[in-house]
Design a protein around this motif. Structure first.
Motif, PDB file in Angstrom:
ATOM      1  N   GLN A 224      74.289 -22.271  50.739  1.00 26.55           N
ATOM      2  CA  GLN A 224      73.915 -23.573  50.813  1.00 26.55           C
ATOM      3  C   GLN A 224      74.245 -24.287  49.457  1.00 26.55           C
ATOM      4  O   GLN A 224      74.425 -25.399  49.575  1.00 26.55           O
ATOM      5  N   THR A 225      73.787 -23.687  48.356  1.00 27.98           N
ATOM      6  CA  THR A 225      74.190 -24.413  47.089  1.00 27.98           C
ATOM      7  C   THR A 225      75.521 -24.811  46.818  1.00 27.98           C
ATOM      8  O   THR A 225      75.677 -25.816  46.575  1.00 27.98           O
ATOM      9  N   THR A 226      76.296 -23.831  47.109  1.00 26.03           N
ATOM     10  CA  THR A 226      77.827 -24.070  47.007  1.00 26.03           C
ATOM     11  C   THR A 226      78.109 -25.293  47.816  1.00 26.03           C
ATOM     12  O   THR A 226      78.911 -26.156  47.533  1.00 26.03           O
ATOM     13  N   PHE A 227      77.674 -25.223  49.388  1.00 32.98           N
ATOM     14  CA  PHE A 227      78.043 -26.390  50.102  1.00 32.98           C
ATOM     15  C   PHE A 227      77.440 -27.662  49.673  1.00 32.98           C
ATOM     16  O   PHE A 227      78.054 -28.843  49.951  1.00 32.98           O
ATOM     17  N   ARG A 228      76.177 -27.626  49.080  1.00 34.91           N
ATOM     18  CA  ARG A 228      75.711 -28.950  48.640  1.00 34.91           C
ATOM     19  C   ARG A 228      76.377 -29.520  47.580  1.00 34.91           C
ATOM     20  O   ARG A 228      76.633 -30.573  47.450  1.00 34.91           O
ATOM     21  N   LYS A 229      76.893 -28.758  46.580  1.00 35.79           N
ATOM     22  CA  LYS A 229      77.781 -28.939  45.522  1.00 35.79           C
ATOM     23  C   LYS A 229      79.052 -29.754  46.205  1.00 35.79           C
ATOM     24  O   LYS A 229      79.711 -30.660  45.517  1.00 35.79           O
ATOM     25  N   LEU A 230      79.322 -29.188  47.214  1.00 36.49           N
ATOM     26  CA  LEU A 230      80.733 -29.662  47.723  1.00 36.49           C
ATOM     27  C   LEU A 230      80.624 -31.209  48.531  1.00 36.49           C
ATOM     28  O   LEU A 230      81.478 -31.860  48.213  1.00 36.49           O
ATOM     29  N   VAL A 231      79.478 -31.303  49.001  1.00 37.77           N
ATOM     30  CA  VAL A 231      78.943 -32.638  49.479  1.00 37.77           C
ATOM     31  C   VAL A 231      79.008 -33.593  48.384  1.00 37.77           C
ATOM     32  O   VAL A 231      79.291 -34.684  48.472  1.00 37.77           O
ATOM     33  N   GLU A 232      78.464 -33.128  47.196  1.00 36.89           N
ATOM     34  CA  GLU A 232      78.286 -34.010  46.051  1.00 36.89           C
ATOM     35  C   GLU A 232      79.584 -34.435  45.421  1.00 36.89           C
ATOM     36  O   GLU A 232      79.785 -35.376  44.938  1.00 36.89           O
ATOM     37  N   VAL A 233      80.304 -33.310  45.052  1.00 36.82           N
ATOM     38  CA  VAL A 233      81.412 -33.512  44.149  1.00 36.82           C
ATOM     39  C   VAL A 233      82.874 -32.887  44.853  1.00 36.82           C
ATOM     40  O   VAL A 233      83.853 -33.014  44.090  1.00 36.82           O
TER      41      VAL A 233
ATOM     42  N   GLU B 209      81.453 -34.907  57.136  1.00 40.61           N
ATOM     43  CA  GLU B 209      80.882 -34.200  57.501  1.00 40.61           C
ATOM     44  C   GLU B 209      81.704 -33.028  58.355  1.00 40.61           C
ATOM     45  O   GLU B 209      81.569 -31.931  58.405  1.00 40.61           O
ATOM     46  N   ALA B 210      82.812 -33.712  59.283  1.00 40.37           N
ATOM     47  CA  ALA B 210      83.798 -33.126  59.747  1.00 40.37           C
ATOM     48  C   ALA B 210      84.652 -32.011  58.719  1.00 40.37           C
ATOM     49  O   ALA B 210      85.152 -30.876  58.977  1.00 40.37           O
ATOM     50  N   GLU B 211      85.026 -32.724  57.562  1.00 37.24           N
ATOM     51  CA  GLU B 211      85.735 -32.063  56.561  1.00 37.24           C
ATOM     52  C   GLU B 211      84.945 -30.562  56.133  1.00 37.24           C
ATOM     53  O   GLU B 211      85.370 -29.565  55.737  1.00 37.24           O
ATOM     54  N   ILE B 212      83.634 -31.120  55.672  1.00 39.10           N
ATOM     55  CA  ILE B 212      82.809 -29.815  54.995  1.00 39.10           C
ATOM     56  C   ILE B 212      82.662 -28.974  56.422  1.00 39.10           C
ATOM     57  O   ILE B 212      82.702 -27.653  55.855  1.00 39.10           O
ATOM     58  N   ALA B 213      82.306 -29.415  57.558  1.00 39.12           N
ATOM     59  CA  ALA B 213      82.125 -28.153  58.498  1.00 39.12           C
ATOM     60  C   ALA B 213      83.492 -27.508  58.656  1.00 39.12           C
ATOM     61  O   ALA B 213      83.561 -26.098  58.874  1.00 39.12           O
ATOM     62  N   ALA B 214      84.672 -28.070  58.681  1.00 33.77           N
ATOM     63  CA  ALA B 214      85.815 -27.126  58.777  1.00 33.77           C
ATOM     64  C   ALA B 214      85.816 -26.308  57.839  1.00 33.77           C
ATOM     65  O   ALA B 214      86.428 -25.189  57.955  1.00 33.77           O
ATOM     66  N   LEU B 215      85.632 -26.578  56.455  1.00 36.13           N
ATOM     67  CA  LEU B 215      85.574 -25.639  55.235  1.00 36.13           C
ATOM     68  C   LEU B 215      84.672 -24.569  55.481  1.00 36.13           C
ATOM     69  O   LEU B 215      85.018 -23.489  54.896  1.00 36.13           O
ATOM     70  N   TYR B 216      83.668 -24.976  55.891  1.00 33.00           N
ATOM     71  CA  TYR B 216      82.457 -24.117  56.258  1.00 33.00           C
ATOM     72  C   TYR B 216      82.971 -23.096  57.126  1.00 33.00           C
ATOM     73  O   TYR B 216      83.011 -21.656  57.058  1.00 33.00           O
TER      74      TYR B 216
END
Length: 176
Positions: free
Chosen positions: A44-53, A11-18
């Motif tokens: 939101q869709t883009t970051f959902r895909k980031l979470v997935e893949v 989550e920290a990596e994703i938050a940093a990218l956001y």
């Protein structure tokens, strides 16, 4: 032998990218779709895909990957809008010139009551996410933060709510 890209992004990596790319993505998408609500949905869709893949991407190419995914989502949105507009135009051409059923205040009131009743039949968790998204116009990121749940859970609850509402409303229309 395991690949360094097999672990999911934290989550920290994703938050940093956001934090690092979110605003730039918004400005970019505004140039493509020119609708802030759609821009938010596409992000939101883009970051959902980031979470997935996202873990399958190279760390140094994630910015380019985000922009590529966002661009593809924006193009898909524009295609859907074009199709939607063509269908509506055809429906309008086939409708009589006089007022539609939805213009009748009694019909509109009955439809509103039916939707409210269907929403009340949802679980409290689904109702809460639905109300926050639709009535309070909050993003899924804001909903997740306020409810202290993962972003994927907020997205899943909204999807479940919409599926259940479609089922309930389709059922009531068949009875009518």
């Amino acid at each position: 032998m395991t690949s360094p890209f097999e672990h999911r992004l934290t989550e920290a990596e994703i938050a940093a990218l956001y934090q690092e790319h979110g605003e730039e993505l918004r400005r970019f998408l505004w140039g493509v779709v020119a609708d802030w609500n759609q821009v938010q949905d596409i992000i939101q869709t883009t970051f959902r895909k980031l979470v997935e893949v996202g873990h399958e991407t190279q760390p140094d190419s994630r910015k380019a990957w985000l922009f590529q995914v966002a661009y593809r989502e924006a193009l898909a949105h524009r295609r859907k809008q074009g199709t939607h507009k063509r269908v509506l135009d055809r429906l309008l051409e086939s409708q009589p010139e006089d007022s539609t059923i939805e213009d009748d205040p009694l019909v509109r009131e009955e439809m509103t009551a039916t939707v409210r009743e269907a929403i009340q039949q949802l679980s409290p968790d689904l109702q809460q996410v639905l109300r926050m998204r639709i009535y309070e116009d909050k993003t899924f990121a804001q909903i997740a933060e306020e409810l202290d749940i993962p972003l994927g859970t907020a997205l899943g609850r909204m999807r479940n709510a919409m599926l259940k509402l479609r089922g309930k409303l389709a059922w009531t229309q068949r009875d009518a």
